[in-house]
Design a protein around this motif. Structure first.
Motif, mmCIF file in Angstrom:
data_model
loop_
_atom_site.group_PDB
_atom_site.id
_atom_site.type_symbol
_atom_site.label_atom_id
_atom_site.label_comp_id
_atom_site.label_asym_id
_atom_site.label_seq_id
_atom_site.Cartn_x
_atom_site.Cartn_y
_atom_site.Cartn_z
ATOM 1 N N SER A 202 66.771 73.260 -7.674
ATOM 2 C CA SER A 202 67.974 72.479 -7.458
ATOM 3 C C SER A 202 68.154 72.178 -5.980
ATOM 4 O O SER A 202 67.967 73.055 -5.129
ATOM 5 C CB SER A 202 69.198 73.240 -7.984
ATOM 6 O OG SER A 202 70.365 72.484 -7.782
ATOM 7 N N ILE A 203 68.521 70.941 -5.684
ATOM 8 C CA ILE A 203 68.739 70.550 -4.295
ATOM 9 C C ILE A 203 70.197 70.753 -3.873
ATOM 10 O O ILE A 203 70.534 70.552 -2.713
ATOM 11 C CB ILE A 203 68.325 69.078 -4.058
ATOM 12 C CG1 ILE A 203 69.178 68.137 -4.910
ATOM 13 C CG2 ILE A 203 66.851 68.891 -4.354
ATOM 14 C CD1 ILE A 203 68.917 66.665 -4.631
ATOM 15 N N ASP A 204 71.059 71.130 -4.832
ATOM 16 C CA ASP A 204 72.458 71.429 -4.499
ATOM 17 C C ASP A 204 72.928 72.567 -5.401
ATOM 18 O O ASP A 204 72.359 73.654 -5.339
ATOM 19 C CB ASP A 204 73.344 70.177 -4.595
ATOM 20 C CG ASP A 204 73.054 69.333 -5.817
ATOM 21 O OD1 ASP A 204 73.002 69.896 -6.923
ATOM 22 O OD2 ASP A 204 72.876 68.106 -5.678
ATOM 23 N N ASP A 205 73.940 72.343 -6.204
ATOM 24 C CA ASP A 205 74.436 73.402 -7.076
ATOM 25 C C ASP A 205 73.387 73.804 -8.108
ATOM 26 O O ASP A 205 72.719 72.948 -8.700
ATOM 27 C CB ASP A 205 75.689 72.934 -7.823
ATOM 28 C CG ASP A 205 76.908 72.889 -6.934
ATOM 29 O OD1 ASP A 205 76.824 73.360 -5.789
ATOM 30 O OD2 ASP A 205 77.943 72.372 -7.378
ATOM 31 N N GLU B 293 76.150 77.741 -11.162
ATOM 32 C CA GLU B 293 77.271 77.385 -10.288
ATOM 33 C C GLU B 293 78.051 76.217 -10.867
ATOM 34 O O GLU B 293 79.296 76.191 -10.816
ATOM 35 C CB GLU B 293 76.752 77.022 -8.896
ATOM 36 C CG GLU B 293 76.217 78.189 -8.095
ATOM 37 C CD GLU B 293 75.611 77.748 -6.777
ATOM 38 O OE1 GLU B 293 75.893 78.392 -5.757
ATOM 39 O OE2 GLU B 293 74.846 76.759 -6.779
ATOM 40 N N ASP C 254 62.653 68.474 -9.495
ATOM 41 C CA ASP C 254 63.842 69.032 -8.860
ATOM 42 C C ASP C 254 65.084 68.738 -9.696
ATOM 43 O O ASP C 254 65.090 67.838 -10.537
ATOM 44 C CB ASP C 254 64.016 68.471 -7.452
ATOM 45 C CG ASP C 254 63.025 69.051 -6.457
ATOM 46 O OD1 ASP C 254 62.512 70.164 -6.708
ATOM 47 O OD2 ASP C 254 62.741 68.387 -5.441
ATOM 48 N N SER D 222 69.608 68.499 -9.752
ATOM 49 C CA SER D 222 70.838 68.279 -9.000
ATOM 50 C C SER D 222 71.995 68.314 -9.988
ATOM 51 O O SER D 222 72.051 67.495 -10.911
ATOM 52 C CB SER D 222 70.812 66.936 -8.276
ATOM 53 O OG SER D 222 72.079 66.659 -7.708
ATOM 54 N N SER E 187 75.382 68.840 -8.782
ATOM 55 C CA SER E 187 76.643 68.574 -8.103
ATOM 56 C C SER E 187 77.323 67.321 -8.645
ATOM 57 O O SER E 187 78.539 67.305 -8.877
ATOM 58 C CB SER E 187 76.403 68.437 -6.591
ATOM 59 O OG SER E 187 77.599 68.173 -5.914
#
Length: 345
Positions: A157-160, A164, A208, A210, A212
């Motif tokens: 994951s590149i963010d959350d 999360e 990947d 993402s 968020s």
């Protein structure tokens, strides 16, 4: 070899005893969920203090439950990272002190390696190599696993992380903590198709993740419903179902890509989110279509636990690895930095 495992990386105190010939002999766990629920998330200082309070009684309980005396223990494994530094230090200092007093080696274990290997505790464990989907509160990763310490990161994951995103979405809907089980509970009474959320990063190549934007999409829908006076319990259930479906579909799509990319037909799902029944069902259906198998740990070994640390530590101790007496923990510890035991010689 008989190894005592200690897990104190976050908000659960786990202790277990694993024997290389007899398997898991005993395990005990104390969850701090009730302690942190009032704050809507983990308070690091409270977590550390509670580990201090719980660890020694749990060790005594595990030794008693397994009928083990101290002289029968051959090593101690503890979580050295990643995690909350204060919480990690509780387990590390306890393990090193006991190792010194008992005259046995101690070994710091990578928390994520513990999760990756947790399905090995089951009666029908996966054989190497396999693709692993690691989904927990702080991590969402696809990893090729060729053996102990032989891990290749395929995507993350590149963010959350997914966990999360579950927690944050549950909070914005006014649900309890932790969010994952609450979303899953609400989703059971949701109306399919009322809301449809995006499947992020599935419209482009790559592995990947993402989440968020998905969380933001759920927030926008919920705010529109509130403004229109449609903030009923059923609306929250419908949003929970749509959110869960979007996460599950995204993870399924990425898992299929990873399997196709590697040519493997064995898939492991690990981490707290791997206990989600909708995710398990979707990945079982995927592997049935692909002619492969999916493996996961029993629900109590999906979240943080001492059994996975005892098992991972036992494998590395058997391979000749151990640590010196220095106490060292790592809040951040990329899985890619973890070497196979033979590479450490």
């Amino acid at each position: 070899m008989r190894v005592l495992g200690l897990e104190t990386s976050c908000d659960e105190t786990g202790v277990a005893l694993y024997d290389s010939r007899q398997g898991l002999l005993a395990d005990a766990l104390f969850s701090q969920v009730d302690l942190h629920r009032v704050y809507g998330g983990v308070v690091p200082e409270l977590a550390s203090r509670d580990h201090v309070r719980r660890l020694l009684p749990l060790i005594r309980q595990v030794l008693a439950d397994s009928g083990t005396v101290v002289r029968e223990i051959d090593g101690i494994a503890y979580t050295a990272g990643p995690g909350l530094v204060g919480a990690l230090l509780v387990g590390a200092s306890c393990a090193q002190a006991l190792a010194l007093g008992w005259g046995v080696p101690a070994l710091g274990v990578h928390h994520l390696e513990g999760h990756l290997l947790a399905p090995m505790l089951e009666e029908a464990p996966p054989a190497f190599p396999f693709v692993a989907l690691l989904v927990s509160g702080g991590h969402t990763q696809l990893v090729r696993v060729d053996g102990l310490g032989c891990y290749a990161l395929l995507g993350e994951s590149i963010d959350d992380a997914a966990g999360e995103a579950f927690d944050k979405t549950a909070k914005l809907l006014g649900l309890g903590y932790p969010g994952g089980p609450e979303i899953a509970r609400m989703a059971r009474t949701g109306q399919p198709g009322r809301f449809v959320f995006p499947r992020p990063m599935t419209d482009r190549p790559g592995l990947d993740f993402s989440f968020s934007g998905l969380k933001t999409a759920a927030l926008n829908v919920w705010q529109r419903c509130q403004a229109a006076g449609e903030d009923s319990l059923q609306t929250r259930s419908d949003i929970a179902l749509a959110f869960q479906q979007a996460v599950v579909d995204t993870l399924q799509i990425k898992c299929q890509r990873a399997l196709q990319q590697t040519g493997l037909r064995r898939l492991v799902i690990a981490g707290g989110v791997s206990a989600n029944q909708a995710l398990r069902q979707a990945l079982e259906q995927l592997m049935a279509r692909l002619g492969g198998q999916v493996f996961y740990a029993r629900p109590e070994f999906c979240t943080d636990n001492g059994a996975m640390i005892a098992y991972a530590g036992c494998q590395r101790l058997l391979a000749g690895q151990s640590d010196g007496p220095a106490i060292q923990v790592l809040a951040r510890w990329p899985l890619a930095q973890l070497a196979a035991p033979g590479a450490l010689a």
